[in-house]
Design an enzyme around this catalytic site. Structure first.
Site, PDB file in Angstrom:
ATOM      1  N   HIS A   1     -57.424  49.329 126.734  1.00 34.46           N
ATOM      2  CA  HIS A   1     -56.183  48.528 126.337  1.00 34.46           C
ATOM      3  C   HIS A   1     -55.083  48.316 127.371  1.00 34.46           C
ATOM      4  CE1 HIS A   1     -52.169  48.559 124.549  1.00 34.46           C
ATOM      5  NE2 HIS A   1     -52.383  47.261 124.197  1.00 34.46           N
TER       6      HIS A   1
ATOM      7  N   VAL B   1     -48.277  44.334 129.326  1.00 36.23           N
ATOM      8  CA  VAL B   1     -47.045  44.451 130.190  1.00 36.23           C
ATOM      9  C   VAL B   1     -46.329  43.303 129.585  1.00 36.23           C
ATOM     10  CG1 VAL B   1     -47.609  45.574 132.158  1.00 36.23           C
ATOM     11  CG2 VAL B   1     -48.256  43.215 131.996  1.00 36.23           C
TER      12      VAL B   1
ATOM     13  N   GLY C   1     -45.962  34.751 115.078  1.00 32.76           N
ATOM     14  CA  GLY C   1     -46.912  34.626 116.137  1.00 32.76           C
ATOM     15  C   GLY C   1     -48.229  34.127 115.714  1.00 32.76           C
TER      16      GLY C   1
END
Length: 307
Positions: free
Chosen positions: A112, A115, A265
């Site tokens: 995983h 950034v 989202g």
């Protein structure tokens, strides 16, 4: 460069997505990422979009996703203000790259990385920005040399910014990727950082890029080394059992998952981190002396891998 350059961050993240997908596709003919671009409507003050790339059903990677997102909103969600209550009610802009790779072979760890960049803004106030991210490794069968390589690469990502940064962010990773209800780590850690703005923007951005750029050098050699290791039904069964821990962490603790869901989202992109198959069983314990027991005894404990 004193002011945050949002466009430079976006360009880096989209180019990193291209590079990672290309390199992973080059490892195996059956690995092909399908692209899914999406836009978030502006109702309830939310906007933005992203580009999801997902591969599944291959011979090397059972399921993996490398997702870029860039979203805006009128108010930061609770997961983003937990450590910054003074920013409640501020508008925000967030962009990031997040990836999870679930290989088929139980001897290849799940990896995983992410950034990300946040900026919070409010009228008559100076903007507040920060970076976050890191990468971590979740093995099912332990190999000392793989763990040392992973952490050596993590240390290399940090070294240009000071010798103290690797132990600092390594410890933060050990503490973050911990299932408190199980009292066990998710894996062998790596790097984790959040709310990073103690340096100027240019230095902070350079550190985020270094972490992003070191993911493939950390993971690809392990993937290549273990891809042809034979495995049994027992090892596959244990992999699926341990994947259950991965699911538990992502749904209960992961700040990125919580931020994505709380900010409205795209659910498909947020939950692409889940493995395609996982198992749970009641009160199971590994057989004494087995390789499964060795994972718990030697690898699922915070260690100084580079001593």
């Amino acid at each position: 460069m004193s002011d945050p350059d949002k466009e430079a961050v976006k360009v880096y993240l989209t180019e990193l997505q291209e590079h990672i997908c290309s390199q992973l596709e080059g490892c195996d003919d059956s690995t092909r990422f399908v692209e899914d671009c999406w836009d978030k409507d502006s109702k309830e003050g939310l906007g933005g979009g992203g580009r999801s790339r997902v591969t599944s059903g291959g011979g090397l990677i059972e399921q993996g996703g490398v997702n870029f997102s860039h979203v805006t909103g009128k108010s930061l969600p609770a997961s983003a203000t937990a450590h910054r209550p003074e920013l409640q009610g501020w508008g925000f802009e967030a962009m990031g790259l997040s990836l999870v790779i679930h290989p088929c072979n139980p001897h290849i760890p799940t990896s995983h990385a992410n950034v990300r960049f946040f900026i919070a803004e409010k009228e008559n106030e100076a903007p507040v920005w920060w970076f976050g991210g890191g990468f971590d490794l979740t093995p099912y069968y332990g190999y000392e040399e793989d763990c040392r390589h992973w952490h050596d690469t993590a240390r290399s990502a940090c070294q240009p910014f000071g010798e103290e940064q690797y132990p600092r962010f390594k410890q933060w990773c050990d503490q973050y990727f911990y299932l408190r209800h199980r009292q066990e780590p998710r894996g062998i850690g790596g790097l984790f950082f959040d709310d990073l703005n103690e340096w100027d923007f240019e230095t902070s951005f350079a550190f985020m890029r270094s972490v992003g750029d070191h993911y493939l050098p950390a993971y690809l050699p392990i993937l290549e080394k273990r891809r042809s290791t034979p495995y049994s039904d027992r090892e596959r069964d244990f992999q699926l059992y341990r994947r259950g821990r991965y699911v538990e962490f992502n749904l209960v603790y992961d700040r990125g998952t919580l931020f994505g869901l709380q900010s409205g989202g795209r659910t498909e992109s947020i939950l692409m981190s889940m493995p395609p198959l996982a198992k749970w069983r009641y009160n199971w314990k590994p057989e004494t002396g087995s390789e499964e027991a060795r994972l718990y005894e030697e690898f699922l404990k915070p260690r100084e891998w580079l001593d």
